[in-house]
Design a protein around this motif. Structure first.
Motif, PDB file in Angstrom:
ATOM      1  N   THR A   1      -2.134   7.058   8.606  1.00  0.00           N
ATOM      2  CA  THR A   1      -3.295   7.780   7.976  1.00  0.00           C
ATOM      3  C   THR A   1      -4.450   6.983   7.853  1.00  0.00           C
ATOM      4  O   THR A   1      -4.567   5.566   7.878  1.00  0.00           O
ATOM      5  CB  THR A   1      -2.706   7.847   6.483  1.00  0.00           C
ATOM      6  OG1 THR A   1      -3.778   8.423   5.597  1.00  0.00           O
ATOM      7  CG2 THR A   1      -2.238   6.638   5.692  1.00  0.00           C
TER       8      THR A   1
ATOM      9  N   VAL B   1      -6.765   6.425   2.926  1.00  0.00           N
ATOM     10  CA  VAL B   1      -6.702   5.331   1.666  1.00  0.00           C
ATOM     11  C   VAL B   1      -7.887   5.008   1.164  1.00  0.00           C
ATOM     12  O   VAL B   1      -8.799   4.430   1.757  1.00  0.00           O
ATOM     13  CB  VAL B   1      -5.814   4.146   2.463  1.00  0.00           C
ATOM     14  CG1 VAL B   1      -5.751   3.145   1.419  1.00  0.00           C
ATOM     15  CG2 VAL B   1      -4.780   4.493   3.184  1.00  0.00           C
TER      16      VAL B   1
ATOM     17  N   GLN C   1       1.234   4.114  -2.906  1.00  0.00           N
ATOM     18  CA  GLN C   1       0.774   5.395  -2.724  1.00  0.00           C
ATOM     19  C   GLN C   1       2.280   6.353  -2.960  1.00  0.00           C
ATOM     20  O   GLN C   1       2.195   7.407  -2.594  1.00  0.00           O
ATOM     21  CB  GLN C   1       0.489   5.531  -1.180  1.00  0.00           C
ATOM     22  CG  GLN C   1      -0.820   5.046  -1.065  1.00  0.00           C
ATOM     23  CD  GLN C   1      -1.840   5.770   0.049  1.00  0.00           C
ATOM     24  OE1 GLN C   1      -1.226   5.947   0.959  1.00  0.00           O
ATOM     25  NE2 GLN C   1      -2.962   6.078  -0.379  1.00  0.00           N
TER      26      GLN C   1
ATOM     27  N   LEU D   1       0.978  -1.190  -0.052  1.00  0.00           N
ATOM     28  CA  LEU D   1      -0.075  -0.087  -0.095  1.00  0.00           C
ATOM     29  C   LEU D   1       1.093   1.157  -0.045  1.00  0.00           C
ATOM     30  O   LEU D   1       0.518   2.289  -0.753  1.00  0.00           O
ATOM     31  CB  LEU D   1      -0.833  -0.192   1.220  1.00  0.00           C
ATOM     32  CG  LEU D   1      -2.094   0.710   1.256  1.00  0.00           C
ATOM     33  CD1 LEU D   1      -3.023   0.418   0.014  1.00  0.00           C
ATOM     34  CD2 LEU D   1      -2.772   0.417   2.674  1.00  0.00           C
TER      35      LEU D   1
END
Ligand code: NAD
Ligand code: GLY
Length: 356
Positions: free
Chosen positions: A344, A347, A282, A278
């Motif tokens: 965070t 997402v 990103q 992930l």
């Protein structure tokens, strides 16, 4: 002997690490005068392996202690066990001057810590962890609690132990699968906080897997140091402590989707590999770093791919209803380099689906 310190003001405590330490817990506890007498709480398997050694060490130091056991396994980590143990303590006349010793893995530590927090509105307790997971993670930091049918660890309190005694030698009897559960947490510390430790894990992998005690002690010392610093900065998980959940957001969802058939360490390993991807997708983590992390997980014999049999929509459903999810938005701990992470909840769902 390695000695660390968890600096929490009037709730500060030491962590002592040494091979053969079980033998010396009595003498050390005597000197610290933590409590008048102790109930040693252990699951029935660990009691057979180590309660004799610990009880002898307490008796030799002139400390009164009684052993109280419960059936091994996560299935015991519920309120009925706490109630049964509390009744046992009351019947044996344990009062506020007395203390508890949690001898065992994370299940024993979580139950005993919770019992200590609520019995007579709080008595002292000590951790003597015997699994790698408990030695590097659950015995430090004061999270205690039990499961309810609606979910794991949903009832609990923050309640710190008075001392943590870690005997690395106990790891020699640990089944391989339990060692792997702990190793997933060990890798976690390298990725979230300490690049040099990550290098050390790469270099010493075979010695760790061969359970060379000096190397295991170094691993435990570094993990406990990292955990202690995180807990000192954010005891009640308002912010920073969430980094300890690296790999766990997806890991817990996969574990639930497997109906807990999957070992916790395997689920966390899959979760770590998924969030590393992930982070790469990103643009937060370069491909080389992502590959190194995946390689280390896999070199330790842990899985990096979620089996196709686990339905992705079910996993996403669990992610949205996890107890740490706020307003249906799960948070992720994403590495930006080995040793550095950001937290965070921003997402996109299709990205989550892609990495699953
Ligand atoms: P566990 O306590 O069930 O121990 C695993 C198994 O290993 C048990 O069957 C036990 O009898 C056996 N065992 C323990 N020590 C042994 C030894 N030295 N030799 C041989 N066998 C031994 O499980 P665990 O993996 O230690 O802990 C898992 C629990 O920890 C979960 O309930 C999890 O929620 C909790 N946890 C808590 C925290 C926290 O911060 N409080 C953190 C992580 C996990
Ligand atoms: N094991 C995660 C924590 O103690 O916060």
């Amino acid at each position: 002997m390695k000695e660390l310190h968890v600096g929490l003001g009037d709730r500060a405590y030491p962590i002592l690490i040494e091979a053969g330490l079980l033998d010396r817990v009595g003498a050390d506890l005597k000197a610290r005068a933590v409590a008048k007498r102790y109930a040693v709480i252990a699951d029935d398997h660990v009691a057979g392996l180590y309660a004799g050694l610990l009880m002898n060490s307490l008796t030799a130091a002139g400390i009164a202690a009684e052993l109280v056991t419960f059936p091994r396994g996560e299935a015991s980590k519920h309120l009925a066990t706490v109630a049964a143990l509390a009744s046992e303590l009351a019947q044996r006349g344990f009062d506020r001057r007395d203390g508890l010793i949690a001898l065992g893995g994370g299940v024993t530590g979580d139950i005993t810590g919770f019992l200590a927090a609520v019995y007579m509105r709080g008595i002292r307790f000590v951790q003597v962890p015997t699994t790698l997971l408990a030695q590097v993670d659950s015995s430090v930091g004061g999270k205690t609690g039990v499961d309810i049918p609606e979910g794991k660890n949903l009832v609990g309190v923050f309640y710190q132990p008075r001392c943590v005694y870690i005997d690395s030698q106990a790891l020699l009897t640990l089944p391989e699968a339990e060692l792997l559960n702990g190793l997933a947490e060990v890798i976690k510390y390298g990725v979230i906080a300490d690049r040099d430790f990550f290098d050390f894990l790469e270099e010493k992998r075979l010695a760790i897997l061969a359970r060379e005690l000096p190397v295991l002690e170094e691993v435990i010392k570094i993990c406990c140091t990292i955990k202690a610093r995180v807990v000192e900065a954010d005891e009640r998980e308002a912010d920073l402590r969430r980094i300890l959940n690296f790999g766990h957001t997806i890991g817990h969802a996969v574990e639930a989707a497997s109906q807990y058939a999957l070992a916790h360490g395997s689920a966390v390993a899959m979760g770590m590999a998924a969030v590393v991807e992930l982070a790469r997708l990103q643009g937060l983590l370069v491909a080389d770093e992502a590959a190194r992390i995946r390689q280390l997980i896999s070199d330790f014999g842990l899985p990096v791919a979620i089996p196709p049999a686990y339905d992705r929509q079910t996993i996403i459903g669990y992610l949205k209803t996890d107890k740490k999810t706020v307003a249906g938005r799960p948070f992720f701990v994403l590495p930006t380099a080995i040793g550095k992470v950001v937290i965070t909840d921003d997402v996109a769902e299709d990205l989550i689906r892609a990495v699953l």
